[in-house]
Design a protein around this motif. Structure first.
Motif, PDB file in Angstrom:
ATOM      1  N   GLY A 153       0.799  -1.216   0.000  1.00 50.25           N
ATOM      2  CA  GLY A 153       0.000   0.000   0.000  1.00 50.25           C
ATOM      3  C   GLY A 153       0.836   1.271   0.000  1.00 50.25           C
ATOM      4  O   GLY A 153       0.299   2.383   0.061  1.00 50.25           O
ATOM      5  N   ASP A 154       2.161   1.130  -0.069  1.00 48.72           N
ATOM      6  CA  ASP A 154       3.029   2.305  -0.099  1.00 48.72           C
ATOM      7  C   ASP A 154       2.776   3.105  -1.378  1.00 48.72           C
ATOM      8  O   ASP A 154       2.580   2.522  -2.459  1.00 48.72           O
ATOM      9  N   PRO A 155       2.827   4.432  -1.289  1.00 50.94           N
ATOM     10  CA  PRO A 155       2.530   5.253  -2.471  1.00 50.94           C
ATOM     11  C   PRO A 155       3.657   5.191  -3.500  1.00 50.94           C
ATOM     12  O   PRO A 155       4.827   4.989  -3.172  1.00 50.94           O
ATOM     13  N   ILE A 156       3.290   5.349  -4.762  1.00 54.20           N
ATOM     14  CA  ILE A 156       4.234   5.414  -5.872  1.00 54.20           C
ATOM     15  C   ILE A 156       4.022   6.740  -6.592  1.00 54.20           C
ATOM     16  O   ILE A 156       2.890   7.110  -6.916  1.00 54.20           O
ATOM     17  N   LYS A 157       5.098   7.447  -6.829  1.00 49.26           N
ATOM     18  CA  LYS A 157       5.056   8.640  -7.666  1.00 49.26           C
ATOM     19  C   LYS A 157       5.575   8.219  -9.039  1.00 49.26           C
ATOM     20  O   LYS A 157       6.779   7.989  -9.198  1.00 49.26           O
ATOM     21  N   PRO A 158       4.706   8.061 -10.027  1.00 49.75           N
ATOM     22  CA  PRO A 158       5.120   7.485 -11.311  1.00 49.75           C
ATOM     23  C   PRO A 158       6.351   8.182 -11.888  1.00 49.75           C
ATOM     24  O   PRO A 158       6.386   9.398 -12.060  1.00 49.75           O
ATOM     25  N   PHE A 159       7.361   7.386 -12.175  1.00 49.24           N
ATOM     26  CA  PHE A 159       8.685   7.852 -12.536  1.00 49.24           C
ATOM     27  C   PHE A 159       9.104   7.179 -13.833  1.00 49.24           C
ATOM     28  O   PHE A 159       8.750   6.031 -14.098  1.00 49.24           O
ATOM     29  N   LEU A 160       9.881   7.868 -14.658  1.00 51.92           N
ATOM     30  CA  LEU A 160      10.346   7.331 -15.936  1.00 51.92           C
ATOM     31  C   LEU A 160      11.869   7.228 -15.880  1.00 51.92           C
ATOM     32  O   LEU A 160      12.580   8.223 -16.036  1.00 51.92           O
ATOM     33  N   SER A 161      12.361   6.053 -15.606  1.00 49.56           N
ATOM     34  CA  SER A 161      13.779   5.803 -15.352  1.00 49.56           C
ATOM     35  C   SER A 161      14.541   5.603 -16.660  1.00 49.56           C
ATOM     36  O   SER A 161      14.111   4.831 -17.530  1.00 49.56           O
ATOM     37  N   SER A 162      15.694   6.239 -16.779  1.00 49.59           N
ATOM     38  CA  SER A 162      16.503   6.069 -17.984  1.00 49.59           C
ATOM     39  C   SER A 162      17.050   4.645 -18.088  1.00 49.59           C
ATOM     40  O   SER A 162      17.013   4.035 -19.163  1.00 49.59           O
ATOM     41  N   VAL A 163      17.533   4.090 -16.986  1.00 51.15           N
ATOM     42  CA  VAL A 163      18.126   2.757 -17.070  1.00 51.15           C
ATOM     43  C   VAL A 163      17.062   1.676 -17.255  1.00 51.15           C
ATOM     44  O   VAL A 163      17.247   0.740 -18.038  1.00 51.15           O
ATOM     45  N   ASP A 164      15.923   1.803 -16.596  1.00 52.75           N
ATOM     46  CA  ASP A 164      14.865   0.803 -16.781  1.00 52.75           C
ATOM     47  C   ASP A 164      14.351   0.816 -18.212  1.00 52.75           C
ATOM     48  O   ASP A 164      14.101  -0.244 -18.805  1.00 52.75           O
ATOM     49  N   ASN A 165      14.192   1.997 -18.773  1.00 50.01           N
ATOM     50  CA  ASN A 165      13.769   2.058 -20.174  1.00 50.01           C
ATOM     51  C   ASN A 165      14.858   1.550 -21.104  1.00 50.01           C
ATOM     52  O   ASN A 165      14.566   1.011 -22.176  1.00 50.01           O
ATOM     53  N   GLY A 166      16.116   1.695 -20.679  1.00 51.78           N
ATOM     54  CA  GLY A 166      17.198   1.119 -21.463  1.00 51.78           C
ATOM     55  C   GLY A 166      17.087  -0.388 -21.585  1.00 51.78           C
ATOM     56  O   GLY A 166      17.300  -0.957 -22.667  1.00 51.78           O
ATOM     57  N   TRP A 167      16.717  -1.052 -20.502  1.00 52.43           N
ATOM     58  CA  TRP A 167      16.617  -2.512 -20.564  1.00 52.43           C
ATOM     59  C   TRP A 167      15.385  -2.967 -21.334  1.00 52.43           C
ATOM     60  O   TRP A 167      15.427  -3.997 -22.029  1.00 52.43           O
ATOM     61  N   LEU A 168      14.297  -2.213 -21.250  1.00 55.68           N
ATOM     62  CA  LEU A 168      13.141  -2.560 -22.087  1.00 55.68           C
ATOM     63  C   LEU A 168      13.490  -2.366 -23.564  1.00 55.68           C
ATOM     64  O   LEU A 168      13.184  -3.232 -24.405  1.00 55.68           O
ATOM     65  N   ALA A 169      14.145  -1.255 -23.897  1.00 53.87           N
ATOM     66  CA  ALA A 169      14.528  -1.012 -25.287  1.00 53.87           C
ATOM     67  C   ALA A 169      15.495  -2.084 -25.786  1.00 53.87           C
ATOM     68  O   ALA A 169      15.451  -2.470 -26.962  1.00 53.87           O
ATOM     69  N   THR A 170      16.358  -2.578 -24.902  1.00 56.40           N
ATOM     70  CA  THR A 170      17.262  -3.671 -25.279  1.00 56.40           C
ATOM     71  C   THR A 170      16.465  -4.909 -25.665  1.00 56.40           C
ATOM     72  O   THR A 170      16.742  -5.563 -26.685  1.00 56.40           O
ATOM     73  N   GLY A 171      15.459  -5.243 -24.850  1.00 58.83           N
ATOM     74  CA  GLY A 171      14.613  -6.383 -25.168  1.00 58.83           C
ATOM     75  C   GLY A 171      13.861  -6.209 -26.481  1.00 58.83           C
ATOM     76  O   GLY A 171      13.737  -7.149 -27.273  1.00 58.83           O
ATOM     77  N   LEU A 172      13.372  -4.996 -26.720  1.00 61.78           N
ATOM     78  CA  LEU A 172      12.648  -4.725 -27.966  1.00 61.78           C
ATOM     79  C   LEU A 172      13.562  -4.830 -29.179  1.00 61.78           C
ATOM     80  O   LEU A 172      13.193  -5.420 -30.204  1.00 61.78           O
TER      81      LEU A 172
END
Length: 521
Positions: A153-172
């Motif tokens: 139930g901890d709050p999340i402030k939606p964030f756009l991470s450069s490294v996380d998107n890097g790994w998704l782009a690698t998979g794509l």
């Protein structure tokens, strides 16, 4: 059985120093093994590990959406799947499916169907319109962006991470080239991902650095910096940049450079170590050795940190995945014969030296993982990181406060270490650079602890208490799958990612650079 394991662990610790000498001797050549027979034995064992690890990845994938959960319990019971996922987890699942196909574990049809389902879901995920980037947390059951963690139930402030998107782009990118039938679907998603939206040309100009990420809703934090590097509405950037070179965020830099979104010279914009010519950087681990060189008009301090007879280009915290996750997909040591080819095996040697000799655990391989005592924690070898405190290898957070010559005094080195925590994925990352040592370390962990289950190795082991984190993490299992896929299928995963623009832009820069890494004179 428990008593036998305790006895083996005690014997392992007593023999650790002697074992270290034998292991390090085998690090002369990349990927060295004891011969053809040993390699064949390794093949059989690694195929077993691959099949079991894939079982955990398949269990994490939601049957309707094809989106993997972040983690699952050691029993692989579907009820123990987490109810959140990330871009990195999604990328890891896709490349794991390709690795399973390329090694003959699953059919081409099954791999295509699994990845097609995942891509269809990814195409529907909410993302930032200007950058085309994805948020950090989604619900794998329905793909909705999360504002609270389901379990806590901890709050999340939606964030756009450069490294996380890097790994998704690698998979794509990998899917585009590995599964031709899905090229268009994967490319349609990836082409809108603009890494220039993270790139600040003014940080360490003229080469620039990338930010850790941004929020597109006001996070009400004190650190963020407002800006709009790629146009559109202003966003709230992290106060920090990724300034350390030998860390996993370099995958985002590589992708941005290859896509022409970030200038090539950015490769030289991050720090091998901070300069050693004044005391401004004396808060870091210790005074580096090295010299200044210039590449493409950018002055670079080619620094390395001294560690027990080695000079190593450090990571930020001293962990294995910072150094060795990227070369799962980019052949850095092949392109950089005067840089990465020297540093990667030395980094592995440093991790072995710490676990077997300095700390005397009898085991090695330190990287962020689940904490066997609960939660998640960063583990590493303090002295292999640029950061002063660094990541520690034990539960007691035993740090090494080294002196910084001419600026500050240090403290006496620790005389003992506590309950060291090793994670199996770190040994799999080392396979390329010290195969026999990695295989033996994994066998020791498997023999001496209740560390292996239906989905392969559990995530982490505290080697003195014997406590085991009996969960599987998509990120860590994804690294294992990539390492084994490369090892057993002729570096196929590397081949998909590193061809074309990636090679054209990055290989020439890697070839021109000369690190200060090596054995101390």
């Amino acid at each position: 059985m428990q008593e036998l394991r305790r006895t083996r662990r005690e014997r392992r610790r007593l023999l650790a120093a002697a074992t270290a000498v034998a292991i390090v001797t085998g690090l002369v050549a990349l990927g060295a093994t004891t011969g053809t027979a040993a390699a064949a034995d390794n093949d059989k064992l690694l195929k077993k590990y691959l099949a079991d690890t894939w079982r955990s990845m398949a269990a994490m994938a939601h049957p309707r959406t094809g989106l993997p959960s972040d983690n699952i319990g050691g029993s692989l019971n579907q009820k123990t799947r987490s109810e959140f996922t990330s871009p990195t987890n999604i990328g890891a699942y896709m490349w794991s499916a390709v690795a399973a196909r390329d090694t003959g574990l699953i059919t081409a049809t099954e791999a295509r169907e699994r990845v097609a389902k995942t891509l269809a879901s990814v195409a529907k995920l909410e993302r930032n319109e200007t950058s085309g980037m994805f948020y950090n947390w989604y619900n794998p059951t329905n793909g909705k962006k999360l504002y609270t963690f389901p379990e806590s139930g901890d709050p999340i402030k939606p964030f756009l991470s450069s490294v996380d998107n890097g790994w998704l782009a690698t998979g794509l990118l990998l899917v585009e080239r590995a599964i031709p039938a899905l090229h268009d679907e994967a490319h349609a998603i990836r082409k809108d991902m603009n890494f220039a939206c993270y790139y600040n040309p003014n940080e360490n100009a003229p080469a620039g650095q990338i930010r850790g990420g941004f929020w597109d809703e006001d996070p009400k934090e004190t650190a963020p910096v407002k800006g709009a590097y790629c146009g559109g509405p202003e966003v709230w950037y992290t106060g920090h940049h990724y300034g350390a070179f030998n860390t996993e965020p370099r995958i985002a830099s590589y992708l941005g450079i290859a896509a022409g979104q970030i200038p090539d010279k950015h490769y030289f914009g991050t720090y091998r170590t901070f300069p050693n010519d004044n005391c401004d950087w004396s808060w870091t681990e210790t005074k580096p050795v090295g010299q200044w060189r210039e590449y493409m008009g950018v002055r670079v301090f080619e620094g390395a940190l001294p560690y027990r007879g080695l000079n190593v280009v450090p990571t930020w915290g001293g962990s294995m995945f910072e150094a060795l996750m990227v070369p799962l997909f980019v052949p850095e040591e092949k392109w950089g014969d005067k840089s990465w080819a020297i540093n990667h095996p030395l980094y592995v040697e440093g991790q072995i030296e710490h676990g077997m000799s300095e700390a005397g655990y009898g085991y090695w391989g330190f990287s962020p993982s689940n904490n066997p005592a609960g939660g998640y924690r960063e583990y590493g070898v303090d002295q292999l990181g640029m950061d002063g405190p660094g990541y520690t290898s034990d539960q007691e957070r035993t740090t090494v406060d080294q002196a910084y010559e001419g600026c500050r005094e240090g403290q006496p080195a620790p005389t003992s270490y506590g309950d060291g925590v090793v994670t199996p994925h770190a040994s799999f990352l080392a396979l390329r650079y010290a195969e026999d040592a990695a295989v033996q370390n994994l066998q020791n962990i498997k023999d001496d602890f209740d560390a292996y289950g239906p989905g392969g190795f559990y995530d982490a082991v505290a080697v003195r208490s014997g406590q085991v984190s009996k969960r599987y993490l998509a990120l860590d299992q994804g690294m294992v799958m990539a390492a084994l896929g490369n090892r057993l299928a002729g570096d196929s995963l590397r081949g998909y990612v590193s061809q074309g623009a990636m090679r054209e832009h990055l290989e020439p820069m890697m070839r021109m650079e000369e690190f200060s890494a090596g054995r101390a004179q």
